[in-house]
Design an enzyme around this catalytic site. Structure first.
Site, PDB file in Angstrom:
ATOM      1  N   LYS A   1       0.851  -1.202   0.000  1.00  0.00           N
ATOM      2  CA  LYS A   1       0.000   0.000   0.000  1.00  0.00           C
ATOM      3  C   LYS A   1       0.881   1.244   0.000  1.00  0.00           C
ATOM      4  O   LYS A   1       1.907   1.273   0.693  1.00  0.00           O
ATOM      5  CB  LYS A   1      -0.930  -0.035   1.214  1.00  0.00           C
ATOM      6  CG  LYS A   1      -2.011   1.049   1.224  1.00  0.00           C
ATOM      7  CD  LYS A   1      -2.934   0.921   2.449  1.00  0.00           C
ATOM      8  CE  LYS A   1      -4.036   1.984   2.436  1.00  0.00           C
ATOM      9  NZ  LYS A   1      -4.948   1.876   3.589  1.00  0.00           N
TER      10      LYS A   1
ATOM     11  N   SER B   1     -10.151   2.228   2.583  1.00  0.00           N
ATOM     12  CA  SER B   1      -9.195   2.908   1.742  1.00  0.00           C
ATOM     13  C   SER B   1      -8.201   1.966   1.044  1.00  0.00           C
ATOM     14  O   SER B   1      -7.574   2.364   0.059  1.00  0.00           O
ATOM     15  CB  SER B   1      -8.388   3.897   2.581  1.00  0.00           C
ATOM     16  OG  SER B   1      -7.567   3.226   3.515  1.00  0.00           O
TER      17      SER B   1
ATOM     18  N   SER C   1     -10.719   0.187   6.893  1.00  0.00           N
ATOM     19  CA  SER C   1     -10.023   0.254   5.597  1.00  0.00           C
ATOM     20  C   SER C   1      -9.308  -1.015   5.157  1.00  0.00           C
ATOM     21  O   SER C   1      -8.834  -1.081   4.025  1.00  0.00           O
ATOM     22  CB  SER C   1      -9.002   1.397   5.611  1.00  0.00           C
ATOM     23  OG  SER C   1      -9.639   2.624   5.440  1.00  0.00           O
TER      24      SER C   1
END
Lengths: 489, 95
Positions: free
Chosen positions: A78, A158, A182
């Site tokens: 990420k 997210s 998320s």
């Protein structure tokens, strides 16, 4: 041989150790898969050369019979995790060009265990969003589509890039972070497994901060075993993060015994919300029945302050974000927009560098912390947080783990939700866990009426990730979720 | 509680975000929608409840008070938009 990208982390690990194929071959297959899937927009920065270099080093270690827990396994990272010399921008314009001179503790742990990095994954800007529509690098597309439809769907957020990439099999597993849901909400939207560990289990050092009292990193993977392998590597004791606990990391894989006899599973009645889709309600019931059939006891429990968790979160998280994001001022890193004087430079840099959702949250946070409002908002929210945690503490005397739905709906279409508060409601089942610092895992357990994955969530006691993995593994075995998105990309 | 346009401008100033005049009404509406939703918390009686300071009750870790890393000014300056001789460059702040 079938494509190497079809192998789980556990299966690839066996194949590498048995020398059925090399880390370089495995990595090459993934690099090709990443290139073919660019339409998903899951990666914002690909690192094929670095990946091949890392794979070569893994092959040398494997040839000698050495190698760590993730030796030669290609992962996606990420964009929130600092990676030395590699694009790290939290998918924000304000961090333009930022290349850290260090690795986050999590990525260092993974690399020390032999993992190969394929690149950096898309996400909502600064991890603020539930649909991956706030990234400076554009929307991520969910590999899943509704039955008989070609319309795009969001992957959740997210960690939307992480979830989309894992579901599309363009990486073996991915790092993710969870501040209000998320990890678990995108995992739920993509038929993948995501665990948010207990606050303090994984170091936050080198992870771009959003809300420091809530942020926690964890993996998104294809199944429960792979999640256990990845968390075992990501978690550590770390002096660089004072909130990271001094507890040894257990062997999570060893927890997958399949034996949950006598386990007390709580069903929190407040999670049965008005307007819950029938297929999610049915999924929840069938999950409880599976556990009961394996010898668990189902217990009705109450968490009375559940409905206040989300509004309280939207005080605490923006307040912490407004402080954390004060550092982006155009002086030390990232974007700078010149102005008439230093204040003008700050204001222009931040106006251009932050997207609409990030600005909205910074402004809410600034307001609730401003003189005269601090007690009415911030202190009140922290008091409610105490009550939420107490609800859980009281329930743990009667149950060992709790079972809930992971999300109030299946994946939706881009642009379908434009009202911020409606978007926030996506996290209604996940956010309580962050507010109380508990571990939670989301795993797919069925399909909606229109063919999209639906997930259950298990919530555990602090630092009892092992019970989560054990219980999730049983549901995984009995739910028999094998559906895959058709490779249209 | 709700915010008016003057408050929106004040918050933007405090947050150091330039907000153009024509963006103020929309922001006012968005912030008020969120604040109105948060009002729900007033239903909860929190008299005598301690505000949470940490979700995990642990003693604060303390490091030994020693220099463990340093001498890396090049690393620290590596990403600066403008720098000179290991100093961050900013527009003039003192006359």
């Amino acid at each position: 041989m079938s494509k190497l990208t079809e192998l789980t982390i556990a299966a690839a690990r066996e194949g590498l150790r048995a020398k059925s194929f090399t880390a370089t071959e495995l990595t090459k297959d993934y690099i090709e898969a990443v290139e073919k899937a660019r339409i998903l927009n899951a990666f914002v920065h690909e690192t094929p050369d670095l990946a091949l270099e890392m794979a070569k080093a893994s092959d040398e270690r494997l040839a000698k019979g050495d190698g760590g827990a993730l030796e030669g396994i290609p992962l996606g990272i990420k964009d929130l995790f600092a990676t030395k010399g590699v694009h790290t921008q939290a998918c924000s314009h304000i961090l333009d060009g930022f290349k850290p001179t260090y690795n986050s503790t999590v990525t260092q742990n993974l690399f020390d265990d032999g993992a190969v990095m394929l690149g950096k994954l898309n996400m909502d800007e600064f991890a603020m969003g539930s649909s991956n529509e706030t990234s400076y690098y554009g929307n991520v597309i969910n590999p899943w589509r509704r039955e008989g439809s070609n319309a795009a769907l969001v992957p959740g957020g997210s960690s939307g890039g992480s979830a989309s990439a894992v579901a599309a099999h363009i990486c073996a597993g991915a790092t993710a972070t969870d501040t209000g849901g998320s990890i678990r909400q995108p995992a739920a939207f993509t038929g993948t497994v995501g665990i948010k560990p207990t606050y303090g289990r994984v170091s936050r050092w080198g992870v771009v901060a959003f809300a420091s009292s809530l942020d926690q990193a964890g993996p998104i993977a294809r199944d429960v075993r792979d999640s256990a392998i990845m968390l075992g590597s990501m978690a550590s004791v770390d002096d660089k993060d004072t909130t990271c606990v001094d507890r040894p990391v257990p062997d999570y894989e060893a927890a997958l015994t399949g034996d949950i006899r006598g386990l007390r599973v709580g069903i929190p009645r407040e999670y049965r919300v008005e307007g819950m889709p029938a297929d999610i309600d049915a999924l929840w019931t069938s999950g409880a029945e599976m556990l009961k059939a394996r010898g668990a006891e189902i217990v009705d429990v109450s968490l009375p302050h559940t409905k206040y968790a989300l509004p309280a979160y939207y005080i605490v998280a923006p307040a912490e974000a407004s402080s954390n994001l004060a550092r982006y001022d155009g002086v030390r890193y990232g974007l700078r927009v010149e102005g008439d004087d230093i204040t003008d430079m700050y204001e222009k840099t931040r106006a251009e560098g932050f997207g609409a959702e990030v600005k909205r949250r910074i402004m809410i946070g600034t307001y609730v912390l401003s003189a005269g409002y601090y007690d009415a908002y911030y202190v009140k929210a922290q008091q409610i947080r105490t009550l939420i945690k107490k609800d859980f503490d009281d329930a743990w005397s009667d149950v060992d783990v709790m079972l809930t739905p992971a999300t109030p709906s299946a994946a939706f279409a881009p642009g379908e939700i434009t009202d911020p508060v409606q978007m926030y409601l996506n996290d209604i089942f996940t956010v309580t866990v962050n507010m109380a610092g508990l571990p939670g895992i989301a795993l797919p357990a069925g399909l909606s009426h229109d063919g999209l994955p639906l997930a259950l969530q298990l919530i555990g006691r602090p630092f009892d990730e092992e019970t989560l993995f054990r219980t999730a593994h049983v549901i995984e075995q009995d739910a028999g979720f094998t559906a895959r998105p058709q490779a249209w990309w | 509680m709700s915010v008016d346009q003057t408050t929106v401008r004040r918050i933007a100033k405090l947050a150091r975000i330039k907000v153009s005049e024509d963006a103020v009404p929309a922001l006012e509406g968005e912030l008020n929608a969120i604040l109105e939703w948060i009002e729900m918390l007033n239903e909860v009686d929190t008299k005598g409840v301690q505000p949470m300071t940490a979700v995990v009750e642990t003693a604060m870790k303390k490091r030994d008070d020693v220099v463990n890393k340093g001498g890396i000014p090049d690393d620290i300056m590596a990403n600066a938009p403008a720098s000179e001789d290991h100093f961050f460059m900013v527009p003039k702040v003192v006359e």
